[in-house]
Each structure stands twice: as C-alpha cells, then as structure tokens.
Design a protein around this motif. Structure first.
Motif, PDB file in Angstrom:
ATOM      1  N   LEU A  29       0.831  -1.207   0.000  1.00  0.00           N
ATOM      2  CA  LEU A  29       0.000   0.000   0.000  1.00  0.00           C
ATOM      3  C   LEU A  29       0.865   1.257   0.000  1.00  0.00           C
ATOM      4  O   LEU A  29       0.569   2.223  -0.714  1.00  0.00           O
ATOM      5  CB  LEU A  29      -0.952   0.010   1.200  1.00  0.00           C
ATOM      6  CG  LEU A  29      -2.113  -0.956   1.130  1.00  0.00           C
ATOM      7  CD1 LEU A  29      -2.789  -1.095   2.500  1.00  0.00           C
ATOM      8  CD2 LEU A  29      -3.126  -0.523   0.075  1.00  0.00           C
ATOM      9  N   LEU A  30       1.925   1.245   0.804  1.00  0.00           N
ATOM     10  CA  LEU A  30       2.837   2.394   0.827  1.00  0.00           C
ATOM     11  C   LEU A  30       3.438   2.644  -0.557  1.00  0.00           C
ATOM     12  O   LEU A  30       3.479   3.782  -1.023  1.00  0.00           O
ATOM     13  CB  LEU A  30       3.962   2.175   1.844  1.00  0.00           C
ATOM     14  CG  LEU A  30       3.617   2.405   3.301  1.00  0.00           C
ATOM     15  CD1 LEU A  30       4.723   1.871   4.207  1.00  0.00           C
ATOM     16  CD2 LEU A  30       3.362   3.877   3.572  1.00  0.00           C
ATOM     17  N   GLU A  31       3.886   1.581  -1.197  1.00  0.00           N
ATOM     18  CA  GLU A  31       4.497   1.734  -2.523  1.00  0.00           C
ATOM     19  C   GLU A  31       3.468   2.212  -3.543  1.00  0.00           C
ATOM     20  O   GLU A  31       3.743   3.088  -4.367  1.00  0.00           O
ATOM     21  CB  GLU A  31       5.142   0.423  -2.974  1.00  0.00           C
ATOM     22  CG  GLU A  31       5.935   0.561  -4.244  1.00  0.00           C
ATOM     23  CD  GLU A  31       7.027   1.627  -4.194  1.00  0.00           C
ATOM     24  OE1 GLU A  31       7.284   2.239  -5.257  1.00  0.00           O
ATOM     25  OE2 GLU A  31       7.626   1.879  -3.131  1.00  0.00           O
ATOM     26  N   SER A  32       2.274   1.668  -3.483  1.00  0.00           N
ATOM     27  CA  SER A  32       1.212   2.078  -4.404  1.00  0.00           C
ATOM     28  C   SER A  32       0.845   3.547  -4.200  1.00  0.00           C
ATOM     29  O   SER A  32       0.688   4.304  -5.167  1.00  0.00           O
ATOM     30  CB  SER A  32      -0.014   1.190  -4.199  1.00  0.00           C
ATOM     31  OG  SER A  32      -1.055   1.575  -5.048  1.00  0.00           O
ATOM     32  N   GLU A  33       0.734   3.955  -2.953  1.00  0.00           N
ATOM     33  CA  GLU A  33       0.412   5.355  -2.658  1.00  0.00           C
ATOM     34  C   GLU A  33       1.561   6.272  -3.057  1.00  0.00           C
ATOM     35  O   GLU A  33       1.334   7.391  -3.502  1.00  0.00           O
ATOM     36  CB  GLU A  33       0.073   5.533  -1.184  1.00  0.00           C
ATOM     37  CG  GLU A  33      -1.294   5.017  -0.811  1.00  0.00           C
ATOM     38  CD  GLU A  33      -2.415   5.720  -1.568  1.00  0.00           C
ATOM     39  OE1 GLU A  33      -2.539   6.963  -1.501  1.00  0.00           O
ATOM     40  OE2 GLU A  33      -3.192   5.010  -2.235  1.00  0.00           O
ATOM     41  N   ARG A  34       2.786   5.794  -2.909  1.00  0.00           N
ATOM     42  CA  ARG A  34       3.946   6.594  -3.329  1.00  0.00           C
ATOM     43  C   ARG A  34       3.863   6.870  -4.834  1.00  0.00           C
ATOM     44  O   ARG A  34       4.059   8.008  -5.274  1.00  0.00           O
ATOM     45  CB  ARG A  34       5.247   5.866  -2.998  1.00  0.00           C
ATOM     46  CG  ARG A  34       6.475   6.622  -3.433  1.00  0.00           C
ATOM     47  CD  ARG A  34       7.750   5.855  -3.165  1.00  0.00           C
ATOM     48  NE  ARG A  34       8.883   6.693  -3.521  1.00  0.00           N
ATOM     49  CZ  ARG A  34      10.015   6.743  -2.870  1.00  0.00           C
ATOM     50  NH1 ARG A  34      10.215   5.978  -1.823  1.00  0.00           N
ATOM     51  NH2 ARG A  34      10.981   7.539  -3.261  1.00  0.00           N
ATOM     52  N   ILE A  35       3.571   5.844  -5.602  1.00  0.00           N
ATOM     53  CA  ILE A  35       3.486   5.997  -7.059  1.00  0.00           C
ATOM     54  C   ILE A  35       2.378   6.997  -7.420  1.00  0.00           C
ATOM     55  O   ILE A  35       2.586   7.901  -8.234  1.00  0.00           O
ATOM     56  CB  ILE A  35       3.240   4.630  -7.722  1.00  0.00           C
ATOM     57  CG1 ILE A  35       4.499   3.770  -7.591  1.00  0.00           C
ATOM     58  CG2 ILE A  35       2.831   4.790  -9.181  1.00  0.00           C
ATOM     59  CD1 ILE A  35       4.279   2.297  -7.908  1.00  0.00           C
ATOM     60  N   SER A  46      13.930  11.343  -1.776  1.00  0.00           N
ATOM     61  CA  SER A  46      14.732  10.446  -0.936  1.00  0.00           C
ATOM     62  C   SER A  46      13.826   9.622  -0.026  1.00  0.00           C
ATOM     63  O   SER A  46      12.645   9.933   0.140  1.00  0.00           O
ATOM     64  CB  SER A  46      15.704  11.265  -0.079  1.00  0.00           C
ATOM     65  OG  SER A  46      14.970  12.025   0.882  1.00  0.00           O
ATOM     66  N   GLN A  47      14.415   8.590   0.553  1.00  0.00           N
ATOM     67  CA  GLN A  47      13.670   7.788   1.533  1.00  0.00           C
ATOM     68  C   GLN A  47      13.296   8.645   2.744  1.00  0.00           C
ATOM     69  O   GLN A  47      12.233   8.472   3.317  1.00  0.00           O
ATOM     70  CB  GLN A  47      14.483   6.567   1.973  1.00  0.00           C
ATOM     71  CG  GLN A  47      14.505   5.456   0.939  1.00  0.00           C
ATOM     72  CD  GLN A  47      13.119   4.894   0.667  1.00  0.00           C
ATOM     73  OE1 GLN A  47      12.498   5.222  -0.347  1.00  0.00           O
ATOM     74  NE2 GLN A  47      12.615   4.087   1.564  1.00  0.00           N
ATOM     75  N   GLN A  52       9.049  11.260   5.876  1.00  0.00           N
ATOM     76  CA  GLN A  52       8.400  12.463   6.416  1.00  0.00           C
ATOM     77  C   GLN A  52       6.983  12.621   5.859  1.00  0.00           C
ATOM     78  O   GLN A  52       6.066  13.011   6.581  1.00  0.00           O
ATOM     79  CB  GLN A  52       9.242  13.708   6.112  1.00  0.00           C
ATOM     80  CG  GLN A  52      10.522  13.789   6.898  1.00  0.00           C
ATOM     81  CD  GLN A  52      10.284  13.774   8.400  1.00  0.00           C
ATOM     82  OE1 GLN A  52       9.419  14.466   8.918  1.00  0.00           O
ATOM     83  NE2 GLN A  52      11.041  12.946   9.096  1.00  0.00           N
ATOM     84  N   LEU A  53       6.801  12.313   4.588  1.00  0.00           N
ATOM     85  CA  LEU A  53       5.469  12.381   3.992  1.00  0.00           C
ATOM     86  C   LEU A  53       4.542  11.342   4.619  1.00  0.00           C
ATOM     87  O   LEU A  53       3.386  11.642   4.942  1.00  0.00           O
ATOM     88  CB  LEU A  53       5.547  12.163   2.481  1.00  0.00           C
ATOM     89  CG  LEU A  53       6.148  13.302   1.664  1.00  0.00           C
ATOM     90  CD1 LEU A  53       6.445  12.843   0.238  1.00  0.00           C
ATOM     91  CD2 LEU A  53       5.226  14.511   1.670  1.00  0.00           C
TER      92      LEU A  53
END
Length: 137
Positions: A29-35, A46-47, A52-53
């Motif tokens: 979910l984190l990766e999907s939301e990041r995209i 950056s990571q 922070q986001l």
C-alpha cells in the motif's frame, strides 16, 4: 498413536499470520500510494522525504491505521504479561474492520478500496489477509 481430535483453534498463531499479512499489505500500500502521489506531485527525492510524507502528509494519513494496528499486535504479543485468548480474539475481530474497503465509506475505506481497484497485487494481498481473519470468525 496419532490423535483423531481436530487441532485446537489458536488465536495466537492467527495473530502471527495476521501480522505477517498486514506487514506485506502495508508495504504494498505504501508503494502504491507513493506511485500515485508522485504522479500528482512529482518525484519524491529520498527515503527520508518519503518517511516524512508518510508520517506527516495528509495524503498518507489513511495508512496510519495499518501502522498503528501492526504496532498494537506487536505490543500485545511481546508484552511481559501475555495477552489472553479473548484479547487475541478481539484484535483479530478489529482487523476485520481495518480490512474493510468501501467505495462510499469513510476516507480510510474509500482510499483502501481505490488501492485494491488499481493494483491487482494489493487485491490479492487483501484477500489473503482477510481470509486469515475470516478463518477465525
């Protein structure tokens, strides 16, 4: 001599399986939301910025319920005083509401529904994790 009795229902084993499923799902979910975030706001540099986001930006706020619930399982299963079977069962029941996705629900349910719709891997992980919860019900 082998026992013919059915295996004892073990909510503690279910919690361990649930935690593993939730961790995989949360990461996806984190990766999907990041995209999705980067498509609308530009590349995350950056990571550290991503972290922070995740902890501070409203975009990711709906995912905090997953993080907090995983921590709750960790605290319950690693406490000096072991949790009871009833407490383990209550955590498993609460997971069912966390895993509820609804197109017309609250923000968490809607965003979760959208993630499931856009990413087949998330849909699969959702089904797997939900099946752990439902096998206990």
């Amino acid at each position: 001599m082998a026992s013919l009795q059915p295996p004892i229902d073990n909510p503690f084993q279910t919690l361990r399986e649930l935690r593993t499923g939730l961790l995989r799902l949360h990461k996806a979910l984190l990766e999907s939301e990041r995209i999705t975030y980067e498509q609308q706001h530009g590349r995350i540099q950056s990571q550290g910025q991503f972290f922070q986001l995740v902890i501070g930006d409203d975009w990711f706020s709906w995912l905090r319920a997953f993080s907090q619930f995983i921590v709750k399982i960790d605290e319950a299963t690693s406490a000096k005083e072991p949790i009871t079977v009833d407490e383990a069962n209550q955590l498993i029941e609460k997971a069912q509401s966390l895993l509820h996705a609804d197109e017309s629900g609250d923000e968490h349910e809607q965003r979760y529904y959208q993630a499931i719709q856009r990413d087949p891997d998330i849909a699969f992980m959702h089904a797997e994790t939900l099946s752990i919860v439902k096998s206990k019900s």
